[in-house]
Design an enzyme around this catalytic site. Sequence first.
Site, short mmCIF file in Angstrom:
data_model
loop_
_atom_site.label_atom_id
_atom_site.label_comp_id
_atom_site.label_asym_id
_atom_site.label_seq_id
_atom_site.Cartn_x
_atom_site.Cartn_y
_atom_site.Cartn_z
CG HIS A 152 39.22 33.08 -21.95
ND1 HIS A 152 39.39 34.38 -20.60
CD2 HIS A 152 40.52 32.73 -22.03
CE1 HIS A 152 40.49 34.62 -21.10
NE2 HIS A 152 41.48 33.88 -21.93
CG ASP A 184 37.68 36.62 -19.66
OD1 ASP A 184 37.20 35.39 -19.02
OD2 ASP A 184 38.90 36.21 -19.70
N GLY A 261 48.09 30.64 -23.03
CA GLY A 261 48.71 29.93 -22.60
C GLY A 261 48.89 31.52 -21.57
CG ASN A 262 51.68 35.25 -21.33
OD1 ASN A 262 52.11 34.65 -22.47
ND2 ASN A 262 52.04 35.08 -20.20
CB SER A 263 44.58 33.60 -20.37
OG SER A 263 44.29 34.28 -21.41
CG LEU A 320 20.27 50.72 -21.14
CD1 LEU A 320 19.12 51.63 -20.20
CD2 LEU A 320 21.27 52.24 -21.30
N GLY A 321 20.51 47.12 -21.28
CA GLY A 321 20.09 45.81 -22.22
C GLY A 321 19.44 47.13 -23.86
CB VAL A 322 20.55 49.71 -25.08
CG1 VAL A 322 21.43 50.26 -24.03
CG2 VAL A 322 20.80 50.28 -26.96
#
Length: 445
Positions: A152, A184, A261-263, A320-322
């Site tokens: 991100h 991420d 900013g730490n990301s 799995l889609g749930v």
Amino acid sequence: MPDNRSLWSDGPSEDEHHGWLDAEPDAPATKEHRPAPAEEPTRQHRTGRMSRREPREGPSTWQQVRPKLLTPLVALCVVALLASGIAIGTRLIGERTVERTVVAGNSGGATSSQIKAAYTAAHDGVLRVTTSQGNGTGWVYDDRGTIVTNNHVIAGGGDTVKVRFTDDGADVDARVLGTDVSSDLAVLRVDPNDVDKLVPLKVAESDDVETGDPVVAIGYPLGLDQTTTAGIISGVGRQIPAQNNFQIDKVLQTDAPINPGNSGGPLLNIKGEVVGVNSQIATASAGGGSVGIGFAIPSDTVRDVVPTLAKGQTVKHAYLGVSVAPLTKGEGAAVGDVRSGSPAQQAGLRPNSETALRGLSDPDGDVITKIDGTAVNRPDDVTRIINDKEPGDRISIEYRRGSDTRSTEVTLGDRASAGGAAQSPSSPTLTLPGTPTSPSSPTIP
């Protein structure tokens, strides 16, 4: 798992710094002149019988003993206050009143010299990452110029970003080798010839990290130069939402101050080794500041994902889609939304109504209780088990429908072809803040 107040910790905003207020030292007390006793009573005088009590000249025994008792008693009280972790005092300095509050820092028992040693070992390998969207932090992964940051941080910033290795250094171009929204994480590459020195950081095993371990965070919060904070691991095995609404598991929680900013910056153990990548913070207001709850992508995930991204390849995640939600009574994971065409739909799983998912009625759909024989006690267990699988794996699912216990088998799909995950009451709405480039424009969730 954080609620909808969780933020991506990128983009600068305001911060406050509070120092200690040291009062002036007390003036030395003057000694009071006391006349010496005329005569020290002998043992015979003290033990002999007296027909009547005679008045003594000079100070009494209590007056002589009291100064000797007072000093250790005061010292004992001071030690007791310091041992409690808080010392609060107020004194007058001239015409000013200075209030001093001393609160013991939560560094997990690590000394200042240990924290400094961890910083010294790692800080040359931590760098500022800047895109057209804002700024964050990254760190050197190897001597080929590979850099790790958050997805991100660079999302929407183009294929080329700028990195800076020192506060007063020049910007260096970095190529984006690969990104993985589900974890991420993103991988950049700089030409080693463009950099004076590359200092790769050592990567530890996050599975060895325990609650209470001291940690150090290095980054570029709030548009400031490189900044170091310290704290402890305040929780392990957490889950946070990725930008595609899938859950990232085995996340480390820390109380080391982390701000926008730490990301992308490293969370280090006391040896200066990376145990996590700082990614999100929980906030108590719209201001976006840290409240002592930060989250870091575990280093074991970094080990799994980064080599694939560095080759320009796509990371595959089982699907799995749930969506699942917690139960108000009993154990298991209530089935929420079932994605059309997903493995979950092909397996015949039935979703619960919104009323049931909110705990306002008993489940009226399926409740997953086991996957491949492993008990499912809460929704997090479903995420953890599926994340440990590979696309194409065939699994068995045991579930409860009303009073019946049923089972089915399903082949897991690939998350990359599925788009974003379904939202559910157990998966909070993800709000991505902007990434302003100056402290005067704080991040607003």
